[in-house]
Motif scaffolding. Structure first.
Motif, PDB file in Angstrom:
ATOM      1  N   UNK A 123      28.810  38.285  41.673  1.00 20.26           N
ATOM      2  CA  UNK A 123      30.080  37.742  42.188  1.00 20.26           C
ATOM      3  C   UNK A 123      30.602  38.543  43.373  1.00 20.26           C
ATOM      4  N   UNK A 124      29.843  39.559  43.777  1.00 22.43           N
ATOM      5  CA  UNK A 124      30.343  40.490  44.781  1.00 22.43           C
ATOM      6  C   UNK A 124      30.683  39.805  46.102  1.00 22.43           C
ATOM      7  N   UNK A 125      29.753  38.967  46.600  1.00 22.19           N
ATOM      8  CA  UNK A 125      29.983  38.380  47.918  1.00 22.19           C
ATOM      9  C   UNK A 125      31.098  37.342  47.905  1.00 22.19           C
ATOM     10  N   UNK A 126      31.113  36.421  46.935  1.00 22.43           N
ATOM     11  CA  UNK A 126      32.288  35.538  46.864  1.00 22.43           C
ATOM     12  C   UNK A 126      33.585  36.313  46.641  1.00 22.43           C
ATOM     13  N   UNK A 127      33.490  37.452  45.936  1.00 22.59           N
ATOM     14  CA  UNK A 127      34.704  38.259  45.733  1.00 22.59           C
ATOM     15  C   UNK A 127      35.212  38.794  47.068  1.00 22.59           C
ATOM     16  N   UNK A 128      34.300  39.393  47.848  1.00 23.66           N
ATOM     17  CA  UNK A 128      34.685  39.947  49.149  1.00 23.66           C
ATOM     18  C   UNK A 128      35.226  38.847  50.067  1.00 23.66           C
ATOM     19  N   UNK A 181      37.943  32.085  41.821  1.00 28.52           N
ATOM     20  CA  UNK A 181      39.141  31.620  41.125  1.00 28.52           C
ATOM     21  C   UNK A 181      39.833  32.837  40.491  1.00 28.52           C
ATOM     22  N   UNK A 182      41.142  32.703  40.314  1.00 24.20           N
ATOM     23  CA  UNK A 182      41.953  33.850  39.877  1.00 24.20           C
ATOM     24  C   UNK A 182      41.380  34.542  38.643  1.00 24.20           C
ATOM     25  N   UNK A 183      41.014  33.766  37.652  1.00 28.55           N
ATOM     26  CA  UNK A 183      40.564  34.357  36.391  1.00 28.55           C
ATOM     27  C   UNK A 183      39.321  35.211  36.603  1.00 28.55           C
ATOM     28  N   UNK A 215      38.298  36.436  39.440  1.00 31.91           N
ATOM     29  CA  UNK A 215      38.619  37.563  40.304  1.00 31.91           C
ATOM     30  C   UNK A 215      39.192  38.717  39.482  1.00 31.91           C
ATOM     31  N   UNK A 216      40.063  38.374  38.536  1.00 30.45           N
ATOM     32  CA  UNK A 216      40.643  39.410  37.669  1.00 30.45           C
ATOM     33  C   UNK A 216      39.559  40.116  36.867  1.00 30.45           C
ATOM     34  N   UNK A 217      38.587  39.344  36.384  1.00 31.35           N
ATOM     35  CA  UNK A 217      37.494  39.944  35.608  1.00 31.35           C
ATOM     36  C   UNK A 217      36.682  40.907  36.468  1.00 31.35           C
ATOM     37  N   UNK A 218      36.385  40.471  37.709  1.00 36.15           N
ATOM     38  CA  UNK A 218      35.628  41.346  38.620  1.00 36.15           C
ATOM     39  C   UNK A 218      36.432  42.616  38.887  1.00 36.15           C
ATOM     40  N   UNK A 219      37.729  42.459  39.146  1.00 38.49           N
ATOM     41  CA  UNK A 219      38.548  43.633  39.452  1.00 38.49           C
ATOM     42  C   UNK A 219      38.663  44.578  38.265  1.00 38.49           C
TER      43      UNK A 219
END
Ligand SMILES: [Zn+2]
Length: 272
Positions: free
Chosen positions: A9-14, A19-21, A23-27
């Motif tokens: 998920x790194x590249x879509x995260x950057x 989606x918010x949920x 993103x929160x999990x990645x963070x």
């Protein structure tokens, strides 16, 4: 979330595309995982410094114009009758085939936009890994103890792109050998040098592969520090070059004599 999922998920995260949920999990993962955090930092730093913003590829539009001019020519340039009807059908068929081709090439262009995001980090990582193997003799050279000119000749017969090797301008600089290698899927010329007893690897990659990295023109030399190695990336004479060593810009002696004026190398601005 584990590291594998987080990395995927790194590249879509950057890009801020999650989606918010998610993103929160990645963070939440990044908050407790230094390794993944470093990957994110590296990607962000590298993009800001060296990678061009994505631009739409102009090619498909050119092709579209060609179709627009080609179709009327084919249809109106003929006399009336059965021949014309047949030609009309043919023209429409050709047009349809061209439009399919445009769709495909647009798709390929899009694919390469999406696919190249990782390529610079991957190329750097692959080059360092190959360098380690070359140094430890885990990858046997195809050619050994030859002059740069003879090595150039050897590669020219076997690779589809221009391999041009610098002359040995400095005492204490030796060309140990070379081989055809792969950095990920890209076929490259791999050269092994010694500079005052230090191992230096030079990888020459096809211009097309270099272009797909979408690197900015400036600074001319891109400098990365990766796993304790110094990596310098640039373009010259129809090919891309990647130099890997542990001796920083002294490795540039492979291409430049000590008295030659070099534009100062930027400090490594990205670490992985
Ligand atoms: Zn992790």
């Amino acid at each position: 979330m584990d590291c594998d999922t987080a990395k995927s998920k790194l590249f879509p995260y950057v890009d801020g595309e999650l989606a918010t949920e998610l993103r929160d999990q990645v963070e939440a993962h990044l908050a407790r995982c230094g390794a993944c955090r470093r990957l994110v930092d590296f990607e962000v730093a590298f993009r800001e410094t060296y990678v061009d913003r994505l631009r739409p590829d102009p090619a498909p539009e050119r092709v579209r114009e060609q179709v627009a001019t080609l179709l009327p020519d084919l249809v109106h340039g003929q006399r009336a009758g059965r021949t014309q009807r047949w030609l009309k059908r043919l023209a429409l068929g050709v047009g349809a085939a061209l439009l399919v081709a445009i769709g495909l090439s647009a798709g390929v262009a899009l694919q390469s936009h999406l696919g190249t995001r990782t390529t610079l980090a991957e190329l750097t990582d692959a080059a360092v890994e190959q360098h380690q193997k070359l140094v430890r003799d885990l990858l046997p050279p195809d050619i050994k103890d030859v002059s740069p000119k003879a090595a150039e000749e050897w590669f020219r017969k076997r690779l589809a792109f221009n391999v041009s090797l610098p002359d040995l301008k400095t005492e204490g600089l030796r060309l140990l050998g070379g081989r055809i290698s792969h950095l990920r899927e890209v076929e490259v010329a791999a050269l092994e040098y010694q500079v005052d007893g230090n191992n230096v690897s030079l990888f020459i990659i096809p211009e097309e592969a270099y272009r797909q990295l979408r690197l900015k023109d400036k600074p001319r030399f891109k400098v990365v520090s990766h796993r304790g190695y110094d990596v310098v990336i640039w373009r010259s004479q129809g090919a891309g070059y990647t130099l890997v060593s542990e001796i920083g810009d002294r490795a540039c002696l492979v291409c430049h004599a000590p008295h030659e004026k070099l534009e100062p190398l930027p400090r490594p601005s990205a670490h992985l």
